[in-house]
Scaffold this motif. Structure first.
Motif, PDB file in Angstrom:
ATOM      1  N   GLY A  48       0.819  -1.213   0.000  1.00 57.61           N
ATOM      2  CA  GLY A  48       0.000   0.000   0.000  1.00 57.61           C
ATOM      3  C   GLY A  48       0.850   1.260   0.000  1.00 57.61           C
ATOM      4  N   ILE A  49       1.934   1.239   0.768  1.00 58.95           N
ATOM      5  CA  ILE A  49       2.846   2.388   0.799  1.00 58.95           C
ATOM      6  C   ILE A  49       3.467   2.600  -0.578  1.00 58.95           C
ATOM      7  CG2 ILE A  49       5.102   3.139   1.661  1.00 58.95           C
ATOM      8  CD1 ILE A  49       2.849   3.791   3.550  1.00 58.95           C
ATOM      9  N   ARG A  50       3.895   1.520  -1.215  1.00 58.89           N
ATOM     10  CA  ARG A  50       4.476   1.648  -2.555  1.00 58.89           C
ATOM     11  C   ARG A  50       3.453   2.210  -3.540  1.00 58.89           C
ATOM     12  NH1 ARG A  50       6.955  -3.339  -1.120  1.00 58.89           N
ATOM     13  NH2 ARG A  50       5.449  -4.527  -2.352  1.00 58.89           N
ATOM     14  N   LEU A  77      -4.484  13.621   3.426  1.00 56.85           N
ATOM     15  CA  LEU A  77      -4.794  12.274   3.896  1.00 56.85           C
ATOM     16  C   LEU A  77      -3.720  11.281   3.464  1.00 56.85           C
ATOM     17  CD1 LEU A  77      -6.781  10.351   5.298  1.00 56.85           C
ATOM     18  CD2 LEU A  77      -7.898  10.032   3.073  1.00 56.85           C
ATOM     19  N   MET A  78      -3.272  11.378   2.221  1.00 59.61           N
ATOM     20  CA  MET A  78      -2.192  10.509   1.766  1.00 59.61           C
ATOM     21  C   MET A  78      -0.928  10.726   2.604  1.00 59.61           C
ATOM     22  SD  MET A  78      -2.007  10.200  -2.361  1.00 59.61           S
ATOM     23  CE  MET A  78      -2.377  11.903  -2.738  1.00 59.61           C
ATOM     24  N   GLY A  79      -0.581  11.999   2.818  1.00 58.43           N
ATOM     25  CA  GLY A  79       0.602  12.305   3.605  1.00 58.43           C
ATOM     26  C   GLY A  79       0.487  11.790   5.028  1.00 58.43           C
ATOM     27  N   TYR A  80      -0.700  11.911   5.592  1.00 57.78           N
ATOM     28  CA  TYR A  80      -0.929  11.454   6.967  1.00 57.78           C
ATOM     29  C   TYR A  80      -0.760   9.943   7.063  1.00 57.78           C
ATOM     30  CZ  TYR A  80      -3.292  10.819  11.471  1.00 57.78           C
ATOM     31  OH  TYR A  80      -3.599  10.481  12.763  1.00 57.78           O
ATOM     32  N   PRO A 319     -16.726   1.602   2.117  1.00 60.39           N
ATOM     33  CA  PRO A 319     -16.191   0.536   2.978  1.00 60.39           C
ATOM     34  C   PRO A 319     -14.869   0.871   3.650  1.00 60.39           C
ATOM     35  CG  PRO A 319     -15.941  -0.035   0.654  1.00 60.39           C
ATOM     36  CD  PRO A 319     -16.803   1.185   0.709  1.00 60.39           C
ATOM     37  N   TYR A 320     -13.972   1.576   2.961  1.00 59.91           N
ATOM     38  CA  TYR A 320     -12.649   1.849   3.539  1.00 59.91           C
ATOM     39  C   TYR A 320     -12.739   2.960   4.582  1.00 59.91           C
ATOM     40  CZ  TYR A 320     -11.616  -0.947  -0.523  1.00 59.91           C
ATOM     41  OH  TYR A 320     -11.623  -1.954  -1.458  1.00 59.91           O
ATOM     42  N   TYR A 321     -13.535   3.959   4.303  1.00 58.98           N
ATOM     43  CA  TYR A 321     -13.835   4.987   5.298  1.00 58.98           C
ATOM     44  C   TYR A 321     -14.453   4.330   6.528  1.00 58.98           C
ATOM     45  CZ  TYR A 321     -16.826   8.663   7.383  1.00 58.98           C
ATOM     46  OH  TYR A 321     -17.477   9.514   8.242  1.00 58.98           O
ATOM     47  N   SER A 380      -5.317   5.025   1.538  1.00 57.49           N
ATOM     48  CA  SER A 380      -4.934   5.700   2.785  1.00 57.49           C
ATOM     49  C   SER A 380      -5.792   5.221   3.947  1.00 57.49           C
ATOM     50  CB  SER A 380      -5.066   7.211   2.616  1.00 57.49           C
ATOM     51  OG  SER A 380      -4.198   7.694   1.615  1.00 57.49           O
ATOM     52  N   PHE A 381      -7.109   5.133   3.730  1.00 57.37           N
ATOM     53  CA  PHE A 381      -7.991   4.637   4.787  1.00 57.37           C
ATOM     54  C   PHE A 381      -7.631   3.198   5.156  1.00 57.37           C
ATOM     55  CE2 PHE A 381     -11.457   7.784   3.385  1.00 57.37           C
ATOM     56  CZ  PHE A 381     -11.195   8.634   4.445  1.00 57.37           C
TER      57      PHE A 381
END
Length: 568
Positions: A48-50, A77-80, A319-321, A380-381
């Protein structure tokens, strides 16, 4: 009794060290291993990070024009998410989020057009969370703007929502509360009297079923609860989270444990925390009764039992939220119920299975996402859920342990951050007669590689003090660069506050390696892992500035100390 004080500042938060709540909230190493070191979970997180690193420059779903567009919030959000996993403020994903957050918080005076296309509350909240995570001191001005903005934008009934709207938005209220909790835990002053108003609002608009709606109809204080429209699982955990977060801001569940205890494995019990730049430590917070909140959470649990929180059991639009919100709800519920954190409960295992089945080959999550434009928001979520980010944030705000519950390595020469863990070489061997060798005139003839990396000072206090004295004399007066190198390195590994002036002196050593060992040692002793600058090849004036800043830091630790000419 004389106490040694460990000075903690905003930089240590990057590595999970903080000081603001209960010691028992910290995950143990075995608990952390169940979550972060599970091979399946770690593999998903790494992929996921990649994915974020490969796609952070993609076009976002929402625009960047004005404060309400939402694009800045997607970057934040991505940065967090990346920051919570990798703890690297210099990574391009994090830096992009920081820049977007700064831009957004710099234009809050603009008019928000409102309406359902407005994402201002979300974006401002996540921007505040990111900047507080990266460096709460450096971005203090921006964080204050966020706090002031959220105070202005609260509805009179305590809710948050679209600009000029009338119905409180449970989802936006949740993110406002999360941002305020983050700011409060970072030492920022917030509008504390506004928090009980939000708690009261959430109590009034809870559906009789125990869930919460998307847009809430507030019956006011005259009657009881009324049936709400569009009640869902995602809003139930959002409403419950909002209630729990708000009550934790007010310390409704208390603040157990010594506030000045670092709780760092291997530290003596006499070690105490010296806080830096905490502006809200003694603020008087409004009081709210806990029983109605616990009753509301019990009803919410009843609703969730009848309506599965797992997206594969009961279809969810987001769903991810929903999974990330569920993790937050369960983590804050542990505080309210005063139970030890469970690192791998059934709901988490079910969420992991759901995410594992839906992760794409490139590492992202696009299946069932709210947008097919890109999967960065969904990814990100998912990452924040997988790393139990809320539980880690609570633990970081509650004790002096590192992310993942790991202790600090005692060797600073090869310290690295891998995911949420800090690693370094262990110290195992005894120091023999090395000092005698280094004190000889031909010390420079020693092959550096023959000197063990895992030397250990004596445990006997008298012998240890004598060894430190000899090493300080070597750093200050030896003609041998090799002796000064080894002595500076060992002093830096000693965790002794008394050697700080000598290490500050060593920053200006003519040998290229001695200042690096001294710099790294100062950072470890102070637990300031970014220190005060000083690169490996410092420019003109850089060393003088670093020494000046370290001397100012040490005077806070030891106000009576006077730096004499030989210290400068």
């Amino acid at each position: 009794m004389c106490f040694v004080r460990i000075f903690v500042n905003q930089k240590t938060a990057l590595l999970g060290i903080s000081i603001l709540a209960a010691v028992w909230l910290t995950p143990t190493p075995s608990q952390a291993k169940m979550v972060m070191e599970d091979p399946a979970v770690q593999a998903m997180v790494d992929k996921g990070i990649r994915y974020l690193e490969a796609h952070h420059l993609d076009k976002m779903k929402y625009p960047f024009e004005g404060i309400s567009g939402g694009g800045h919030g997607e970057h934040a959000l991505m940065g967090y998410a990346h920051m919570k996993v990798m703890h690297d403020p210099n990574n391009p994903v994090v830096q992009q989020g920081v820049r977007s957050s700064q831009r957004l918080l710099g234009m809050l005076s603009q008019t928000d057009p409102g309406g359902h296309s407005s994402k201002t509350i979300y974006a401002v909240s996540v921007a505040a969370m990111l900047l507080a995570e990266v460096d709460r001191i450096a971005y203090q001005r921006e964080l204050k703007r966020a706090a002031d903005f959220l105070s202005r934008r609260q509805y009179r009934n305590g809710a948050y929502g679209y600009f000029a709207g009338e119905e409180g938005d449970i989802s936006q209220t949740q993110y406002a509360m999360l941002a305020l909790w983050t700011l409060d835990r970072a030492g920022m002053m917030i509008d504390y009297p506004s928090v009980p108003k939000t708690i009261a609002f959430l109590g009034r608009v809870q559906d009789p079923s125990g869930g919460w709606p998307y847009l809430a109809h507030d019956p006011g204080g005259a009657g009881g609860r009324v049936k709400q429209e569009l009640v869902s699982v995602s809003m139930a955990v959002a409403g419950g989270s909002s209630l729990l977060i708000a009550s934790d801001i007010l310390r409704t569940w208390g603040e157990t444990g010594a506030k000045d205890s670092p709780n760092i494995p291997g530290f003596p019990k006499a070690v105490k925390i010296f806080r830096e730049d905490v502006g809200n430590e003694n603020v008087v917070r409004p009081r709210v009764p806990g029983d109605p909140i616990l009753s509301a959470i019990k009803e919410c649990d009843g609703y969730l039992k009848s309506n599965s929180a797992m997206p594969d059991k009961l279809a969810s639009v987001y769903p991810y939220y929903q999974l990330y919100t569920l993790e937050r709800y369960e983590s804050f519920k542990e505080i309210a119920l005063q139970v030890k954190p469970n690192p791998s409960p059934l709901w988490f295992k079910s969420g992991v299975a759901y995410l594992q089945a839906r992760q794409d080959a490139d590492g992202g999550w696009n299946k069932d996402a709210y947008t097919t434009m890109n999967g960065t928001t969904s990814t990100s979520f998912a990452l924040l859920f997988l790393i139990r980010s809320t539980q880690k944030a609570i633990a970081a705000a509650s004790s002096g342990s590192l992310a993942g519950g790991q202790g600090l390595p005692k060797d600073t020469t090869e310290i690295t951050v891998e995911g949420s863990e800090i690693k370094g070489k262990p110290v195992a061997a005894e120091m023999t007669n090395l000092l005698k060798i280094l004190e000889k005139d031909d010390a420079n003839n020693i092959e550096g590689k023959s000197i063990p990396d895992n030397l250990k000072l004596a445990t006997n206090p008298k012998e240890r003090a004598a060894q430190l004295d000899r090493m300080e004399r070597l750093v200050r007066g030896s003609q041998s660069w090799q002796a000064r190198r080894v002595a500076a390195r060992l002093l830096g590994q000693s965790d002794e506050l008394r050697v700080v002036p000598t290490l500050i002196y060593a920053l200006s050593d003519p040998d290229p390696m001695v200042p690096i060992y001294a710099r790294d040692g100062l950072r470890m002793i102070a637990r300031r892992f970014e220190g005060f600058g000083l690169s490996d090849d410092p420019a003109e004036g850089e060393t003088d500035l670093a020494q000046k800043q370290w001397r100012a830091w040490y005077r806070k630790m030891n106000p009576g100390y006077v730096f004499l000419d030989y210290d400068l």
